[in-house]
Design an enzyme around this catalytic site. Structure first.
Site, PDB file in Angstrom:
ATOM      1  N   ASP A  89       4.976   4.844  -3.279  1.00  0.00           N
ATOM      2  CA  ASP A  89       3.572   4.747  -2.898  1.00  0.00           C
ATOM      3  C   ASP A  89       3.165   6.035  -2.213  1.00  0.00           C
ATOM      4  OD1 ASP A  89       1.566   2.001  -2.433  1.00  0.00           O
ATOM      5  OD2 ASP A  89       1.016   3.888  -1.481  1.00  0.00           O
ATOM      6  N   ASP A 132       1.461  -0.541 -10.651  1.00  0.00           N
ATOM      7  CA  ASP A 132       0.495  -1.448  -9.996  1.00  0.00           C
ATOM      8  C   ASP A 132      -0.166  -0.694  -8.852  1.00  0.00           C
ATOM      9  OD1 ASP A 132      -0.939  -3.683  -9.273  1.00  0.00           O
ATOM     10  OD2 ASP A 132       0.716  -4.642  -8.209  1.00  0.00           O
TER      11      ASP A 132
END
Length: 248
Positions: A89, A132
């Site tokens: 991330d 995602d």
């Protein structure tokens, strides 16, 4: 809902962590959207997470790269069934919040990086790659390009697969088909798992070695809303799309 935490973010709107009094669920919200929603044990309450989890279990993926963390529910669920998980991330706060409020296991390897940059830099290979990554309610467009999926395919082990979560506003929304065509530039087997007739839903676009893949069932029921999730999964189906090299 009681607010457990609120953080400003350099990567979009502020992030809030909220607890639902009725269900005990914990929600990771950004820009008015749930990026994660899980029960008190960290098991997701979002149908698309269970759809991806079910497909990964069908394919017996052991090593999984997840691009986009938020509350980390998918990583938590995969880790609990013995998978080796790397979560990437761009926002370091995501990992802090996931560990503090969603029970992200210490075994999950967390990497602060842009997803595309990570794929370009690493030499590791994975049984599956899950994309995602959203900024508020908007998908990170650079992670849905032909170039990105081509690079992701290079980081798969033989028999591996890629799964991408996309938002769908209505049946006429062409985003799943556009993503499928971009994936198709690097793979001859591409599928869309969707729930037609539902507004503002999530669809899963997959590519790679998908032979024998079936509609997923609820394999890890959460402490609440399990029947609702099972019903949503039962309504999902693989839908056809027009294969083309067009990026429109």
């Amino acid at each position: 809902m009681p607010l457990l935490a609120r953080h400003k973010s350099r990567f979009g709107p502020p992030i809030s962590i909220e607890e639902e009094l009725k269900t005990g669920a914990i929600a990771y919200c950004q820009g008015g959207y749930y990026q994660s929603r899980a029960d008190k044990n960290g098991v997701s309450l979002l149908d698309y997470i269970h759809a991806i989890f079910g497909q990964l279990r069908q394919l017996r993926a052991q090593s999984v790269l997840i691009i986009g963390c938020a509350g980390g529910s998918l990583a938590t669920m995969l880790s609990r069934v013995g998978c080796d998980v790397v979560a990437v991330d761009v926002n370091p706060q995501a990992f802090v919040l996931a560990r503090r409020y969603f029970g992200l296991p210490a075994e999950v390897e967390c990497r602060v990086a842009d997803g595309f940059d990570y794929l370009l830099a690493t030499r590791r290979k994975f049984d599956a790659i899950v994309v995602d990554a959203f900024r508020g309610g908007r998908i990170a467009s650079e992670l849905m390009s032909e170039a990105f999926f081509a690079q992701a395919a290079k980081r798969l082990r033989p028999g591996g697969a890629i799964f991408a979560n996309v938002h769908v506003a209505r049946d006429s929304d062409s985003m799943p088909e556009r993503v499928a065509r971009r994936m198709g530039a690097a793979s001859s087997d591409v599928r869309i798992l969707d729930r037609p007739g539902t507004r503002y839903r999530n669809a899963i676009v997959a590519s790679g070695t998908l032979r024998g893949l079936k509609r997923p069932a609820l394999l890890m029921p959460p402490a609440v809303e399990a029947a609702k999730l099972a019903k949503a999964l039962a309504a999902m189906q693989f839908v056809p799309y027009k294969a083309s090299k067009s990026n429109s």
